[in-house]
Design an enzyme around this catalytic site. Structure first.
Site, PDB file in Angstrom:
ATOM      1  N   LYS A 243       0.838  -1.200   0.000  1.00 22.85           N
ATOM      2  CA  LYS A 243       0.000   0.000   0.000  1.00 22.85           C
ATOM      3  C   LYS A 243       0.876   1.254   0.000  1.00 22.85           C
ATOM      4  O   LYS A 243       0.725   2.129  -0.835  1.00 22.85           O
ATOM      5  CB  LYS A 243      -0.921  -0.007   1.229  1.00 22.85           C
ATOM      6  CG  LYS A 243      -2.040   1.007   1.124  1.00 22.85           C
ATOM      7  CD  LYS A 243      -2.711   1.261   2.480  1.00 22.85           C
ATOM      8  CE  LYS A 243      -3.794   0.223   2.773  1.00 22.85           C
ATOM      9  NZ  LYS A 243      -4.651   0.635   3.932  1.00 22.85           N
TER      10      LYS A 243
ATOM     11  N   GLU B 170      10.253  -5.826   3.451  1.00 20.16           N
ATOM     12  CA  GLU B 170      10.412  -7.099   2.750  1.00 20.16           C
ATOM     13  C   GLU B 170      10.051  -6.953   1.280  1.00 20.16           C
ATOM     14  O   GLU B 170      10.755  -7.436   0.389  1.00 20.16           O
ATOM     15  CB  GLU B 170       9.498  -8.171   3.372  1.00 20.16           C
ATOM     16  CG  GLU B 170       9.906  -8.655   4.751  1.00 20.16           C
ATOM     17  CD  GLU B 170       9.330  -7.808   5.876  1.00 20.16           C
ATOM     18  OE1 GLU B 170       8.868  -6.663   5.612  1.00 20.16           O
ATOM     19  OE2 GLU B 170       9.359  -8.278   7.026  1.00 20.16           O
TER      20      GLU B 170
ATOM     21  N   GLY C 163      -5.069  -4.586   5.429  1.00 23.66           N
ATOM     22  CA  GLY C 163      -4.301  -5.577   4.672  1.00 23.66           C
ATOM     23  C   GLY C 163      -4.920  -6.963   4.723  1.00 23.66           C
ATOM     24  O   GLY C 163      -5.065  -7.633   3.695  1.00 23.66           O
ATOM     25  N   ARG C 164      -5.315  -7.403   5.907  1.00 23.17           N
ATOM     26  CA  ARG C 164      -5.852  -8.763   6.037  1.00 23.17           C
ATOM     27  C   ARG C 164      -7.284  -8.885   5.556  1.00 23.17           C
ATOM     28  O   ARG C 164      -7.857  -9.981   5.596  1.00 23.17           O
ATOM     29  CB  ARG C 164      -5.707  -9.227   7.495  1.00 23.17           C
ATOM     30  CG  ARG C 164      -6.391  -8.361   8.523  1.00 23.17           C
ATOM     31  CD  ARG C 164      -5.954  -8.737   9.934  1.00 23.17           C
ATOM     32  NE  ARG C 164      -6.497  -7.860  10.967  1.00 23.17           N
ATOM     33  CZ  ARG C 164      -5.961  -6.699  11.351  1.00 23.17           C
ATOM     34  NH1 ARG C 164      -4.867  -6.249  10.759  1.00 23.17           N
ATOM     35  NH2 ARG C 164      -6.512  -5.993  12.304  1.00 23.17           N
TER      36      ARG C 164
ATOM     37  N   GLU D  62      -4.320 -11.394  13.964  1.00 23.46           N
ATOM     38  CA  GLU D  62      -3.943  -9.984  13.906  1.00 23.46           C
ATOM     39  C   GLU D  62      -5.139  -9.116  14.275  1.00 23.46           C
ATOM     40  O   GLU D  62      -4.974  -8.002  14.783  1.00 23.46           O
ATOM     41  CB  GLU D  62      -3.412  -9.636  12.498  1.00 23.46           C
ATOM     42  CG  GLU D  62      -2.648  -8.337  12.440  1.00 23.46           C
ATOM     43  CD  GLU D  62      -1.776  -8.221  11.195  1.00 23.46           C
ATOM     44  OE1 GLU D  62      -0.661  -8.755  11.197  1.00 23.46           O
ATOM     45  OE2 GLU D  62      -2.221  -7.592  10.214  1.00 23.46           O
TER      46      GLU D  62
ATOM     47  N   HIS E  90      -3.231 -38.149  10.403  1.00 22.52           N
ATOM     48  CA  HIS E  90      -2.005 -38.924  10.626  1.00 22.52           C
ATOM     49  C   HIS E  90      -0.938 -38.089  11.312  1.00 22.52           C
ATOM     50  O   HIS E  90       0.231 -38.472  11.324  1.00 22.52           O
ATOM     51  CB  HIS E  90      -1.483 -39.465   9.292  1.00 22.52           C
ATOM     52  CG  HIS E  90      -2.378 -40.490   8.689  1.00 22.52           C
ATOM     53  ND1 HIS E  90      -2.141 -41.839   8.774  1.00 22.52           N
ATOM     54  CD2 HIS E  90      -3.552 -40.370   8.018  1.00 22.52           C
ATOM     55  CE1 HIS E  90      -3.105 -42.512   8.170  1.00 22.52           C
ATOM     56  NE2 HIS E  90      -3.972 -41.639   7.694  1.00 22.52           N
TER      57      HIS E  90
ATOM     58  N   LYS F 201       9.229  -3.897  14.119  1.00 23.19           N
ATOM     59  CA  LYS F 201       9.716  -3.174  12.926  1.00 23.19           C
ATOM     60  C   LYS F 201      10.737  -2.120  13.323  1.00 23.19           C
ATOM     61  O   LYS F 201      11.791  -1.971  12.707  1.00 23.19           O
ATOM     62  CB  LYS F 201       8.543  -2.454  12.242  1.00 23.19           C
ATOM     63  CG  LYS F 201       7.896  -3.223  11.130  1.00 23.19           C
ATOM     64  CD  LYS F 201       6.957  -2.290  10.355  1.00 23.19           C
ATOM     65  CE  LYS F 201       5.655  -2.990  10.051  1.00 23.19           C
ATOM     66  NZ  LYS F 201       4.686  -2.170   9.336  1.00 23.19           N
TER      67      LYS F 201
END
Lengths: 565, 565
Positions: free
Chosen positions: A211, A217, A283-284, A369, A400, A528
């Site tokens: 954004k 990253e 964002g999410r 979050e 399993h 951050k």
């Protein structure tokens, strides 16, 4: 909207739930035996989703009290506040309008928020993304040599990654043949290196999704991808190393999902190829915005709109369905029931659909979050426990691996089981006895697990099979381990949209009961900031190293001593 | 060995830990300030692993009491019992000897268990696997057309899948170029269909991994794979549909990891190409047995032996290191500390290494199938809470997803952070200011997160940055969120082996304190049995359908009504 939230724990419904819980002896065997209509009465529908709540640890009274709790915390009003664009994201003073991203064109009355024509803006970007997707798909958008795009690489992290990758994996059967999408997120240099290793630069398109266009990253990976593109195109003799050639290459091989047009341009991307979104999309909650551009390319704009219609169907259900039949409301309340009255710390999501293998990872961001918080939206401490750890892997693999703990561990793990009736790849196992339909074997496992968790197996039943007495206790299953079963006709784009919207709203409902702002994420800030302070120390700056605590210094010293060059 | 386990909760150490816990006020800031040696004193080494325990919620007294607890439950004796082959898997009356899988050739004294020459048998199978791997790698093993193998498809589930796939992903830089391994596990027909879709049958080798050669998912997928091979080879005109041609194709394109040689032969695999293991290797402890054949092919027998040496180094550490410095013992005890005294229900494992992206999924089986139990090995109920839900995704991805909850949620989530000093893909971001080394940015995030979790940020610190008063509470970080930091020089085969062995033994230590049999898995039985009963109902058998409970019947009815044909 900075009004103090209702404290759920002080409501009459909470008190009644506490008393009810203290008196309740979970007994799914007995409840089913005494009440042949239990399954039918506790099954609900939302859109195409069939939701069986009957194997939860609830009676009619429980559900009644939970609905009262929802009423007493003002959930109805909060739903309206969200849908109409009030600033319910209090700590950031923003509207929360992911539901606007999937309103159909021409919806009435139109949505005007803070003076913005939300519907118009959404439709404009959707058209822009759709046009671009179509161009990539039909080859009228091409790389520098004129060859069409074969691989789209989405560079993003968090909400700019988890949604698109989950949906791309889920909708694989709808992906245009000859096109693939890959995803780079981690700043571990391994991630980009492995992703591009075998790619042809002339047929690769990068989408940089951030954004602000400043995410560490994503921008690091974008620069590394750009360097890779230049180097590889030069190695292939496609471009020389002139600035103009490099500029043209970036313009043809990079687009952005961002609203920071100046930074996009600075990177070398034509701002005309930057697809925007708005501060009222977290964002999410953004995979159905321009963040989904890679998906729109993969499955096409029409399928993308089908997905949006699926989201919207659940939004309308949330808006207009009485709480007694409102699936996201009921599922959110059930989660509250387990977290606050049964001390559940976790919630498993177990899709019997291999294509949904990243669904739990997606939900981790959405739920944790949003609701992993200790203060309410007015800054006061929460008055009860909040968000669960969501986790899961696809069945039958999980059977399993970790189902042992869900069946026989000491902690209660409520679980959602998901499956579809029609598989994308029907297969019959001709070589086995009776030529079984493999999808039916698969579903039999789903049904068997929810049954075993609910009803268990008593010591008498174990003994009756002739089990040696000393092994009997190990073979007993307590039962009364709650599950919700969700089925759909098939894993279509619409059904995927419905599933995501369902969990978005479940998350919202829990947040309202707890009085928290499910739309901020202050808890990501400190790390951050500290990373920026620590980076010089890792790079060998002595003063920065000295400023660290002894544990951090020890770890950095270890790094400096053991890094091979 | 059916002697009753020591009840940890009745030991003096447990009582002392309870009192100590009640009096303890976690204060990592204060503890570090008061004690400059804390980091150094609480850092340990095992093999190549550097393990910093100092950011855990412990004082020297805590660790001393935990070590006493280990002594009082007889841990030393149990370790010896395991390593020497006693039947510590009580409920199945078996030895537990995964540590024998990595004993070096010629180890003295040799291990004779229940009359079996364990060392000799292990070395024989290892040689057999190594020879086969070498043949596939050098092309002397080939498909029906004489072309060498390019893709190995491992068909297995649970322990026959999660270990091999995790290790293959972890060791990607060591994989022979031109060779790839894929993994099919789920009985969802999608899994096999997607995996083989683009494969060339003439260069594909299937490994069917199932100890009993009866596992429903694995055998179903093996038959589907065989049908695919026959169909595709016929389409390519490579074989006709004679029985002999089909038989030859299976013999060249399928091998097995199994001990059921009759069933292997019945399937069409030459028993000479079946690699065995033993009843003293549990599925979740088997990745270093013949179950690792796909990995041995991918990285070669020499690297595979390096991995085994890594496992063995940690086994020796477990055997011979005093508890005060014994890393798996201390980490296991710390987990007990959090589960039983801080009510932790979960444990996060967060590798800062993208290659370890399936490590948490692997650990889920290892830990949760081992310790997700409610009865002790003598059949009596456990006396305390047991196994945690293990979960995680690689950093930095997790930072943008669920770290919010770890930092600011209401539940304590102890976390292990893992990283290596030397990356497989060193990359420098030339285009950014100061040309940062990307791996160093990556590690700075690791260090920053553990620092933020430990030390947090006070309201005074937030205010000092000029934050508006109403947002201050949302920006406060409590700190005192415990982490263990594990670093290694590089992600080599040996280091991977060390990491796995470390977690195997952590799991064992926890199981001993809780008095449970960490090597059985009775909790997977009921679901399997019910699936067999339910399958006919899903296939439309009316009597079978009528026999189901109303909820299960409702779900099956939904399926029957909505399955498109």
């Amino acid at each position: 909207m900075t009004r103090t939230p209702v404290d759920a724990t002080t409501t009459p419904a909470w008190t009644a739930l506490s008393e009810h819980h203290a008196a309740l002896i979970p007994d799914l065997r007995g409840w089913f035996a005494a009440d042949p209509d239990r399954a039918a009465r506790l099954t609900r529908t939302v859109g195409d989703l069939h939701v069986d709540l009957s194997k939860n640890l609830v009676t009619d009274e429980t559900l009644g009290l939970l609905v009262e709790l929802a009423e007493q915390v003002g959930l109805a009003e909060r739903i309206q506040a969200m849908l109409s664009g009030e600033h319910i994201n209090v700590t950031e003073d923003r509207a929360v309008l992911h539901t606007a991203l999937r309103r159909p064109a021409g919806a009435e009355p139109s949505l005007l928020v803070d003076g913005q024509d939300v519907d118009g803006d959404v439709q404009a970007v959707l058209a822009q993304v759709g046009d671009f997707a179509e161009k990539v798909r039909n080859g009228s958008w091409s790389g520098v040599t004129g060859r069409r795009v074969e691989t789209v690489v989405n560079i993003g992290i968090g909400g700019s990654d988890l949604g698109p990758v989950m949906a791309y994996e889920a909708l694989k059967p709808y992906v245009k043949p000859g096109l693939q999408v890959r995803f780079v997120s981690n700043i571990d240099p391994t991630d980009l290196a492995e992703t591009v290793a075998d790619l042809d630069p002339t047929t690769t398109l990068f989408i940089v999704a951030s954004k602000t266009f400043t995410t560490l990253e994503t921008l690091t990976n974008a620069r590394l991808a750009r360097a890779w593109l230049w180097r590889r195109l030069q190695e292939e003799g496609v471009i020389d190393d002139s600035e103009q050639a490099k500029k043209d290459a970036v313009a043809q091989h990079f687009v952005a999902v961002s609203t920071a047009l100046d930074k996009v341009a600075e990177f070398g991307i034509d701002p005309a190829n930057a697809f925007g979104f708005w501060d009222w999309v977290g964002g999410r909650y953004s995979m159905d915005s321009a963040i989904g551009t890679s998906l729109a390319i993969a499955i096409g704009p029409e399928r993308f709109r089908e997905m949006l219609a699926g989201f919207h169907a659940v939004d309308e259900h949330l808006r207009s369905t009485p709480f007694e039949r409102n699936v996201p409301v009921l599922m959110g309340l059930l989660n509250v029931w387990y977290v606050n009255f049964f001390d559940a710390h976790t919630h498993a999501v177990l899709p019997y659909a291999q294509y949904l293998h990243r669904f739990a990872a997606y939900l981790q961001q959405l739920t944790m979050e949003s609701n992993g918080k200790s203060v309410r939206w007015d800054g006061t401490p929460v008055t009860s426990q909040t968000g669960e750890v969501f986790w899961g892997e696809p069945g039958t693999n999980g059977q399993h691996a970790f189902y042992q703990l869900i069946h026989q561990g000491t902690r209660l793990v409520p679980a959602d089981f998901l499956a579809v009736a029609t598989p994308a790849h029907p297969l019959v196992d001709d070589a086995a006895e009776g030529a079984p339909d493999v999808h039916e074997l698969f579903l039999a496992n789903f049904f068997a697990q929810t049954k075993a968790l609910a009803f268990g197996k008593t010591a008498e039943e174990v003994r009756a099979e002739g089990t040696a007495e000393e092994i009997v206790p190990a073979r007993v299953f307590s039962g009364n381990r709650p599950t919700t079963s969700i089925m759909a006709p098939a894993l279509t784009p619409s059904v995927l949209g419905q599933l995501i919207a369902l969990y978005e709203h479940i998350t919202f409902v829990q947040g309202i009961v707890w009085g928290i702002d499910s739309f901020d994420q202050w808890g990501v800030e400190l790390g951050k900031k500290l990373a920026a302070q620590i980076a010089p120390a890792v790079a060998g700056d002595t003063a920065a190293l000295e400023a660290q605590d002894p544990s951090t210094r020890g770890l950095i010293d270890y790094y400096l001593a053991h890094r091979a060059r």
